[in-house]
Design a protein around this motif. Structure first.
Motif, short mmCIF file in Angstrom:
data_model
loop_
_atom_site.label_atom_id
_atom_site.label_comp_id
_atom_site.label_asym_id
_atom_site.label_seq_id
_atom_site.Cartn_x
_atom_site.Cartn_y
_atom_site.Cartn_z
N ALA A 90 0.84 -1.20 0.00
CA ALA A 90 0.00 0.00 0.00
C ALA A 90 0.87 1.26 0.00
CB ALA A 90 -0.92 -0.01 1.22
N ARG A 91 1.95 1.19 0.77
CA ARG A 91 2.83 2.35 0.85
C ARG A 91 3.46 2.64 -0.51
NH1 ARG A 91 8.03 2.78 4.80
NH2 ARG A 91 8.39 5.01 4.53
N TYR A 92 3.83 1.58 -1.21
CA TYR A 92 4.49 1.74 -2.50
C TYR A 92 3.53 2.28 -3.55
CZ TYR A 92 7.96 0.59 -6.05
OH TYR A 92 8.88 0.66 -7.02
N MET A 93 2.27 1.85 -3.44
CA MET A 93 1.32 2.11 -4.52
C MET A 93 0.44 3.32 -4.30
SD MET A 93 1.63 -0.16 -6.90
CE MET A 93 0.10 0.20 -7.76
N CYS A 94 0.12 3.64 -3.05
CA CYS A 94 -1.04 4.50 -2.82
C CYS A 94 -0.69 5.91 -2.33
CB CYS A 94 -1.97 3.85 -1.80
SG CYS A 94 -2.43 2.20 -2.29
N ASP A 95 -1.55 6.85 -2.71
CA ASP A 95 -1.43 8.22 -2.22
C ASP A 95 -2.04 8.34 -0.84
OD1 ASP A 95 -0.44 8.78 -4.73
OD2 ASP A 95 -2.44 9.17 -5.54
N ARG A 96 -3.17 7.64 -0.66
CA ARG A 96 -3.82 7.66 0.64
C ARG A 96 -4.18 6.23 1.02
NH1 ARG A 96 -8.82 10.93 1.40
NH2 ARG A 96 -9.35 10.22 -0.69
N ILE A 97 -4.31 6.00 2.32
CA ILE A 97 -4.65 4.66 2.78
C ILE A 97 -5.87 4.74 3.68
CG2 ILE A 97 -3.89 2.68 4.16
CD1 ILE A 97 -1.09 3.17 3.26
N ALA A 98 -6.81 3.83 3.46
CA ALA A 98 -7.94 3.68 4.36
C ALA A 98 -7.80 2.33 5.05
CB ALA A 98 -9.25 3.74 3.58
N VAL A 99 -7.88 2.35 6.37
CA VAL A 99 -7.76 1.10 7.12
C VAL A 99 -9.17 0.64 7.49
CG1 VAL A 99 -6.81 -0.01 9.16
CG2 VAL A 99 -5.55 1.82 8.04
N MET A 100 -9.46 -0.61 7.16
CA MET A 100 -10.80 -1.13 7.43
C MET A 100 -10.75 -2.14 8.55
SD MET A 100 -13.00 -1.94 4.05
CE MET A 100 -14.68 -2.13 4.59
N TYR A 101 -11.78 -2.13 9.37
CA TYR A 101 -11.91 -3.17 10.39
C TYR A 101 -13.37 -3.56 10.51
CZ TYR A 101 -11.51 -5.80 14.66
OH TYR A 101 -11.58 -6.80 15.58
N LEU A 102 -13.68 -4.79 10.29
CA LEU A 102 -15.05 -5.32 10.40
C LEU A 102 -16.08 -4.44 9.69
CD1 LEU A 102 -15.67 -6.89 13.91
CD2 LEU A 102 -15.44 -7.97 11.71
N GLY A 103 -15.83 -4.16 8.45
CA GLY A 103 -16.83 -3.45 7.67
C GLY A 103 -16.83 -1.94 7.85
N LYS A 104 -15.96 -1.43 8.70
CA LYS A 104 -15.91 0.02 8.92
C LYS A 104 -14.54 0.54 8.56
CE LYS A 104 -19.74 0.89 11.50
NZ LYS A 104 -20.79 1.84 11.09
N ILE A 105 -14.49 1.77 8.08
CA ILE A 105 -13.19 2.41 7.92
C ILE A 105 -12.83 3.05 9.25
CG2 ILE A 105 -11.95 4.32 6.84
CD1 ILE A 105 -13.27 3.65 4.27
#
Lengths: 374, 336
Positions: free
Chosen positions: B227-242
């Motif tokens: 994700a770090r290599y590819m993305c401008d922003r990261i969203a972390v998901m846990y059990l269906g929620k960001i």
């Protein structure tokens, strides 16, 4: 990241270069697409043939089928040449007649049917016949001779001619039954697997129902009400198999295929339901379909023998009918005394059915890589 | 932000019924995706990170209409118009949607039909959408093959998938996604099934293509390094929620949500003498069947406080620092 390398410059990627080096025949793009596809098909065929040929069982099956096919082709040729002309009356498989007049001793209990005749039978020829008399009467069935290589049947017809003539019917029936089976079963199985839900439940419960039905009694009942032609029998077997057991097997295969990501990928590409079914699901089910086609031929040939044996099939001549005639004339329990009445037809049914089964087994190994013995 | 967003996801939800039968409608639902909000700017690539089963793939599949959302909206901006993709039912609209939005699948071994050639696979979007003539398609496929680095194109065009390596197949999959000139691509862990040695070149390829073709990505992965290599922003998901959404470097340098912190502490460190701090979170991932109306991470959270988190519903995603969104009651708002 230790693996970091310069972005871009992908041609220099050593892995790609290495794996790209497989030597495949270079395909020139100047060729029209269909010719390339044809060449690919041919290449594929050659590869699969290699796998098939590794299995000697399959080759034996194919050889036997070839022999029977030759027999089927040879019959009309023989009828036009050796058995033709004046001999047609003798060698016609259905209306031919030839019987040598031979002398029989009239006895009470027959021990040798080829030289003795029972009193009650002798009185059909001569009402005054007594035990111990010698009477002349046409011998039918007659044992093999140079004129009739496999003898004649109880009606004085040439058995070899009948045997060869019937081969065509067996192939025809097998083809019809197998094609109808595969067509229906592939469509039904794929649709059930693809659409799931109601369609699936309906088709699979229908298949269960058909599986529950005893096939032979039902065919006997149908045959009792209507005259069944050969092609109709093929269609009936095809429909029952196609909606029945084979559909269940092919559905399970289609189920495994239709959840594969490449089906989703095609959906994302914009493919319609029918595109997905006909381009992605069915081509991956088809090898198994062909396999069941082979087994279908086996079943159809055996069923035909059973039905003709009961005399429920409207067919001029078939292997089952040959046995049926022997049975009707009371030769069924004579066993080896009149072997030429039962053995050729019985063997032909068993051997041809077995040959298709063997080819099916060998194809199974091409289709299911897990079965390959390596 | 709404005006410039290329893709905007509003309150997206997907629920699966549990134990449904003909005679009884389902009482229990798995909340696979439970009210997800994010937006992707044109040309941006957003990483969706989380452990398995957290709903990231479900989210991705809803964005390409492989799944119908239970509720919520996905707004897509095409040709200056914003459309809700749930309303795309018309055949022509669907066709243009299918050429705007494409997907790259996780498993390169399963995402290609083994009975079709590379040409058939790549040209499939063109064929089914009846774009161009056969020679035009051939030219276009050859062009794409060159673009993804499968050269010479002629030698790859009529191969079957089993004649290709994993990396080559994934390149083909990328070519298939890009042949219709999409503006938005959902990449569902495109490198997770590849050998590490090939991974980097496929990722480089995707970055290069994103730059050249101006594509926005939703990049689904469980690997923070990817994700770090590819993305401008990261969203972390846990059990269906960001639970946290921030620009990549900000998120990695300054994680705020306890789950993100735990996730980052689990990243392997290439140092044999490195002593890993004890894992702070307890238990395993809980089930998302009819979740209780409180923070999804409550049961495992090392910071959980019964007086604050206990009585309240799942915390909303709030901007705790500039452009850094966190869903946690216990994280203070910072101003920078």
């Amino acid at each position: 990241m230790a693996l970091e390398q310069k972005p871009g410059d992908l041609q220099a990627d050593p892995l790609v270069a290495l794996e790209g080096a497989e030597d495949l025949p270079a395909i020139e793009l100047t060729d029209p697409l269909w010719r390339i596809r044809l060449r690919l098909l041919w290449r594929n065929f050659k590869k699969n043939w290699g796998l098939f040929a590794e299995n000697k069982i399959g080759l034996v099956g194919l050889f036997i089928i070839g022999v029977f096919a030759l027999m089927a082709i040879a019959h009309p040729v023989l009828m036009a040449t050796v058995w033709g002309g004046d001999n047609t009356e003798i060698y016609d498989p259905v209306i031919g007649y030839d019987a040598v007049v031979k002398e029989f001793i009239v006895v009470e209990v027959v021990t040798d049917p080829l030289s003795e005749i029972e009193l009650i039978d002798a009185r059909f020829t001569n009402i005054n016949a007594q035990v111990g008399d010698i009477i002349s009467q046409p011998q039918q069935p007659a044992p093999p001779s140079s004129k009739h290589l496999l003898g004649t049947d109880p009606l004085g017809r040439d058995v070899l001619s009948q045997l060869m003539f019937s081969t065509r019917a067996a192939f025809f029936l097998g083809m019809v039954a197998a094609l109808v089976t595969v067509f229906i079963a592939t469509t039904v199985g794929s649709m059930a697997a693809f659409f799931r839900g109601f369609v699936d439940s309906f088709l699979m419960r229908l298949a269960d129902l058909i599986l529950l039905m005893p096939l032979i009694p039902i065919l006997i009942v149908i045959g009792g009400f209507w005259t069944i032609e050969l092609w109709q029998l093929g269609v009936i077997i095809g429909v029952l198999n196609g909606f029945g057991g084979v559909a269940i097997v092919l559905r399970s295969q289609a189920l495994a295929v239709s959840v594969k990501p490449f089906v989703d990928a095609a959906r994302v590409a914009g493919g319609s339901k029918w595109h997905l079914i006909f381009r992605h699901v069915i081509p991956n089910v088809l090898p198994l379909s062909f396999l069941y086609m082979m087994f279908g031929v086996t079943e159809a040939i055996s069923l035909e023998a059973v039905l003709s044996f009961f005399g429920l099939l409207n067919v001029d001549m078939s292997w089952g009918l040959m046995i049926s005639v022997a049975q009707a004339e009371g030769y069924l329990l004579r066993g080896l005394d009149v072997w030429w009445l039962l053995f050729p037809a019985g063997m032909a049914v068993s051997v041809l059915a077995a040959a298709f089964f063997l080819v099916g087994r060998a194809m199974d190994e091409v289709v299911n890589p897990r079965l390959r013995q390596r | 932000m709404t005006t410039e967003a290329h893709v905007e996801v509003k309150n997206l939800e997907k629920r699966y019924p549990v134990q449904k039968s003909v005679f009884r409608s389902a009482k229990d639902f798995i909340h696979a995706v439970d009210g997800v909000n994010f937006s992707i700017a044109p040309g941006e690539s957003l990483g969706l990170v989380g452990e398995s089963g957290c709903g990231k793939t479900t989210t991705g599949r809803m964005l390409v209409k492989l799944l119908e959302a239970t509720s919520g909206q996905v707004l897509l901006k095409t040709d200056g118009e914003v459309v809700d993709i749930a309303n795309i039912t018309d055949k022509d609209d669907l066709k243009s949607f299918r050429s705007d939005v494409q997907m790259i699948f996780q498993d390169p071994f399963e995402s290609m039909n083994p009975r079709r050639t590379v040409y058939d696979t790549i040209a499939e979007p063109l064929t089914v959408q009846r774009i161009g003539t056969v020679p035009e398609r051939e030219t276009k496929v050859a062009e794409l093959l060159n673009l993804v680095g499968l050269t010479p194109a002629e030698s790859f065009m009529f191969r079957f998938p089993h004649e290709l390596s994993g990396g080559q197949r994934q390149r083909v999959a990328i070519a298939r996604a890009l042949i219709v000139d999409p503006t938005f691509v959902v990449a569902d862990e495109p490198t997770s099934m590849l050998d590490v040695s090939i991974r980097i070149s496929v990722m480089d390829l995707m970055l290069k293509l994103a730059e050249r073709l101006d594509v926005s990505y939703l990049y689904i992965t469980h690997d923070l390094a990817v994700a770090r290599y590819m993305c401008d922003r990261i969203a972390v998901m846990y059990l269906g929620k960001i639970v946290e959404l921030a620009p990549t470097e900000d998120l990695l340098a300054n994680p705020m949500h306890p789950y993100t912190k735990a996730l980052l502490s689990a990243v392997p460190v290439p140092d044999p003498s490195y002593k890993r701090p004890p894992v702070e979170i307890k238990g395993g991932i809980s089930k998302s069947i009819n979740p209780q109306p409180r923070c999804r991470f409550y049961d495992r959270c090392p910071m959980a406080r019964e007086d604050i988190c206990g009585p309240q519903d799942h915390p909303p995603l709030e901007e705790k620092a500039p452009d850094h969104w966190v869903a946690c009651y216990l994280v203070d708002k910072q101003s920078a």
